[in-house]
Design a protein around this motif. Structure first.
Motif, PDB file in Angstrom:
ATOM      1  N   GLY A 134      25.230  39.008 -28.062  1.00 24.53           N
ATOM      2  CA  GLY A 134      23.820  38.639 -28.175  1.00 24.53           C
ATOM      3  C   GLY A 134      23.568  37.258 -27.611  1.00 24.53           C
ATOM      4  O   GLY A 134      24.450  36.396 -27.564  1.00 24.53           O
TER       5      GLY A 134
ATOM      6  N   THR B 192      24.839  35.552 -34.759  1.00 30.22           N
ATOM      7  CA  THR B 192      24.409  36.439 -33.677  1.00 30.22           C
ATOM      8  C   THR B 192      25.494  37.461 -33.367  1.00 30.22           C
ATOM      9  O   THR B 192      26.676  37.120 -33.286  1.00 30.22           O
ATOM     10  N   ARG B 193      25.082  38.687 -33.204  1.00 33.04           N
ATOM     11  CA  ARG B 193      26.044  39.749 -32.910  1.00 33.04           C
ATOM     12  C   ARG B 193      26.768  39.482 -31.590  1.00 33.04           C
ATOM     13  O   ARG B 193      26.216  38.866 -30.684  1.00 33.04           O
TER      14      ARG B 193
ATOM     15  N   ASP C  47      26.843  38.018 -37.761  1.00 35.87           N
ATOM     16  CA  ASP C  47      26.303  39.115 -36.938  1.00 35.87           C
ATOM     17  C   ASP C  47      24.973  39.644 -37.468  1.00 35.87           C
ATOM     18  O   ASP C  47      24.669  40.831 -37.328  1.00 35.87           O
TER      19      ASP C  47
ATOM     20  N   ALA D 156      20.229  39.852 -33.476  1.00 36.80           N
ATOM     21  CA  ALA D 156      20.572  40.276 -32.117  1.00 36.80           C
ATOM     22  C   ALA D 156      20.549  39.118 -31.131  1.00 36.80           C
ATOM     23  O   ALA D 156      21.164  39.189 -30.063  1.00 36.80           O
TER      24      ALA D 156
ATOM     25  N   ARG E  63      14.252  44.187 -31.964  1.00 34.65           N
ATOM     26  CA  ARG E  63      15.469  43.560 -32.466  1.00 34.65           C
ATOM     27  C   ARG E  63      15.143  42.362 -33.355  1.00 34.65           C
ATOM     28  O   ARG E  63      14.134  41.678 -33.161  1.00 34.65           O
TER      29      ARG E  63
END
Length: 258
Positions: free
Chosen positions: A127, A123-124, A95, A98, A39
């Motif tokens: 996450g 960050t997604r 996003d 991860a 990731r």
């Protein structure tokens, strides 16, 4: 903070300060609540790579950000892609990653909520957002002896360092303050705690090298020259017992992006 007091500190930081920052960052990365292998992960305030190393070891693909070009430039060819930027204005889309890791950077910000909000933005959803700072109430008589040995040799505490300690460090320097900032930044599942980290510092030489590896000392030691700087190091080592136990208290945040 004017200019970049870290610009010339990279070599000393990597060989000295990282004796503490490295193990502490590794302990932070271990708290990630989801796997990182394969990731894309942001190392915010990456410096010379204290958090990058355990992220890479966990199989993450890392992108590093730091305000100091000098710190990012240390052995850049051997490190993941990086960009000079402020954690409060990250050059990443929404996003984009991860997970985001900010090891010992929020304590430099006069507005840590803004920094945490940016980490959450890039960050997604779901996450991890991981952060750590040294606890404001942490004191070390042994570390103070090192500083006193430097002061005896002519070192003066830089104004920028005094200001940081007084003005920005307390903003997230305890668990309630860190948790409050994370919630104000819009993060979910916020958990902040203060803990003691065994960084493996057991000898006087290690503690001196850690302390003298930090940015407030770098320019002064460089100006002294190799021989005189070596004398100052020897005096600082002699001011300590041969065996030491340096266990810093750290405030750790584990949260999720919304």
């Amino acid at each position: 903070m004017s200019g970049d007091p870290y610009s010339g500190a990279a070599s000393r930081w990597a060989s000295g300060a990282s004796l503490v920052y490295g193990p502490a960052a590794e302990a932070l990365v271990r708290r990630c609540p989801h796997p990182l292998e394969g990731r894309l992960v942001l190392d915010a305030g990456a410096g010379t790579g204290a958090a990058t190393a355990p992220l890479v070891a966990a199989g993450a693909r890392v992108v590093a950000v730091d305000r100091s070009a000098g710190m990012l430039g240390w052995r850049a060819a051997d490190r993941p892609p990086s960009v000079v930027a402020d954690v409060r204005a990250l050059p990443l889309g929404d996003d984009a990653v991860a997970a985001a890791v900010a090891a010992f950077v929020l304590n430099h910000l006069p507005d840590p909520v803004r920094g945490l909000a940016e980490l959450g933005r890039v960050t997604r959803r779901g996450g991890a957002v991981l952060a750590s700072v040294f606890a404001t109430d942490f004191r070390s008589a042994l570390r103070d002896r090192v500083d006193a040995a430097a002061a005896d040799a002519g070192w003066q505490v830089p104004d920028w360092y005094l200001a940081m300690k007084a003005d920005t460090v307390p903003l997230v320097g305890d668990a309630p303050a860190m948790a409050r900032a994370a919630r104000e930044a819009g993060l979910d599942d916020v958990a902040a705690e203060q803990c003691t980290v065994d960084v493996g510092i057991e000898r006087a030489e290690q503690l001196v090298d850690y302390r003298f590896g930090q940015a407030p000392f770098a320019a002064w030691l460089d100006a002294l020259g190799v021989r005189r700087a070596g004398d100052v190091r020897s005096a600082a080592v002699a001011a300590l017992p041969a065996r030491v136990a340096y266990r810093p208290r750290v405030v750790v945040l584990v949260a999720r992006a919304r």
